[in-house]
Scaffold this motif. Structure first.
Motif, PDB file in Angstrom:
ATOM      1  N   ARG A  34      35.527  42.871  39.680  1.00  0.00           N
ATOM      2  CA  ARG A  34      36.204  42.217  40.814  1.00  0.00           C
ATOM      3  C   ARG A  34      35.487  42.556  42.118  1.00  0.00           C
ATOM      4  NH1 ARG A  34      42.705  42.430  39.866  1.00  0.00           N
ATOM      5  NH2 ARG A  34      42.618  41.132  41.717  1.00  0.00           N
ATOM      6  N   GLU A  35      35.080  43.797  42.278  1.00  0.00           N
ATOM      7  CA  GLU A  35      34.336  44.193  43.474  1.00  0.00           C
ATOM      8  C   GLU A  35      33.006  43.464  43.534  1.00  0.00           C
ATOM      9  OE1 GLU A  35      33.753  48.363  44.323  1.00  0.00           O
ATOM     10  OE2 GLU A  35      35.792  48.811  43.627  1.00  0.00           O
ATOM     11  N   ALA A  36      32.327  43.371  42.404  1.00  0.00           N
ATOM     12  CA  ALA A  36      31.042  42.673  42.362  1.00  0.00           C
ATOM     13  C   ALA A  36      31.209  41.206  42.715  1.00  0.00           C
ATOM     14  CB  ALA A  36      30.406  42.829  40.978  1.00  0.00           C
ATOM     15  N   ALA A  37      32.263  40.572  42.200  1.00  0.00           N
ATOM     16  CA  ALA A  37      32.524  39.162  42.497  1.00  0.00           C
ATOM     17  C   ALA A  37      32.815  38.971  43.985  1.00  0.00           C
ATOM     18  CB  ALA A  37      33.666  38.639  41.649  1.00  0.00           C
ATOM     19  N   ALA A  38      33.567  39.897  44.580  1.00  0.00           N
ATOM     20  CA  ALA A  38      33.874  39.802  46.014  1.00  0.00           C
ATOM     21  C   ALA A  38      32.605  39.936  46.854  1.00  0.00           C
ATOM     22  CB  ALA A  38      34.898  40.877  46.382  1.00  0.00           C
ATOM     23  N   ALA A  39      31.647  40.700  46.375  1.00  0.00           N
ATOM     24  CA  ALA A  39      30.403  40.909  47.111  1.00  0.00           C
ATOM     25  C   ALA A  39      29.498  39.668  47.069  1.00  0.00           C
ATOM     26  CB  ALA A  39      29.657  42.118  46.551  1.00  0.00           C
ATOM     27  N   LEU A  40      29.822  38.698  46.232  1.00  0.00           N
ATOM     28  CA  LEU A  40      28.994  37.488  46.121  1.00  0.00           C
ATOM     29  C   LEU A  40      29.201  36.523  47.297  1.00  0.00           C
ATOM     30  CD1 LEU A  40      29.415  36.688  42.328  1.00  0.00           C
ATOM     31  CD2 LEU A  40      27.394  37.617  43.466  1.00  0.00           C
ATOM     32  N   ARG A  41      30.218  36.738  48.080  1.00  0.00           N
ATOM     33  CA  ARG A  41      30.533  35.797  49.167  1.00  0.00           C
ATOM     34  C   ARG A  41      29.450  35.731  50.184  1.00  0.00           C
ATOM     35  NH1 ARG A  41      36.924  36.511  50.144  1.00  0.00           N
ATOM     36  NH2 ARG A  41      37.414  36.830  48.004  1.00  0.00           N
TER      37      ARG A  41
END
Length: 192
Positions: free
Chosen positions: A185-192
């Motif tokens: 989830r943290e990694a996905a949030a960092a994709l923004r």
């Protein structure tokens, strides 16, 4: 040989995984698996249609538990929170046999293209079950698919960590799967 000795299904799975690791999937016969498990060949076929099905034993249960956890999550929870609830439900049902089997199963799968294919199909089935449960909650299909794929990846990463952890680690599979999911989830949030 006891005809209805308890635990035959589990013994068959353990025997098969050990034989697949020792001599290869293709070289292992149903007769050898049954003999190693201490059951008859007909007992094998009462539990499994063929040796390929041994490695997806429990897939339906796992998919059902993931789906139930998502379905039972509070309606206001986000799709990712619902997937986390599914991971917690399913991984909470995994016990010592699953943990013991993990590294042996991984080695057997790594040694056989056919078993790698079966393992991939298992992941597809898990993702489909979670996607369907999320869609039933009113989640749009692309969002449901993405959340489900993250859930499958978290389950696999968590299982690998749990199976490889020191036996004194009492943070069951759920703790490892949820930690892996939080990282994703943290990694996905960092994709923004």
């Amino acid at each position: 040989m006891a005809r209805w000795e308890p635990g035959a299904r589990e013994r068959l799975v353990l025997a098969a995984v050990d034989l697949f690791s020792e001599q290869g999937y293709d070289e292992t016969t149903v007769t050898q698996i049954a003999e190693r498990a201490g059951v008859t060949k007909s007992t094998f076929f009462r539990h499994f249609p063929d040796k390929r099905e041994l490695l997806v034993a429990g897939q339906e249960t796992l998919s059902r538990l993931l789906s139930e956890g998502i379905t039972d999550a509070a309606p206001e929870r986000s799709p990712l929170d619902a997937v986390a609830a599914g991971l917690e439900r399913a991984s909470g049902e995994m016990g010592p046999m699953n943990r013991e089997l993990g590294p042996r199963l991984k080695a057997a799968v790594a040694a056989s293209a056919e078993l790698q294919e079966r393992d991939a199909l298992k992941s597809v089935g898990m993702a489909a079950a979670m996607t369907d449960a999320l869609i039933e909650r009113g989640v749009a299909e692309p969002t449901a698919r993405l959340a489900s794929e993250m859930g499958v990846l978290a389950f696999k990463q968590g299982f690998d960590r749990w199976a490889g952890a020191a036996r004194a680690d009492d943070d069951g599979l759920a703790g490892h799967a949820l930690a892996a999911f939080a990282e994703l989830r943290e990694a996905a949030a960092a994709l923004r």
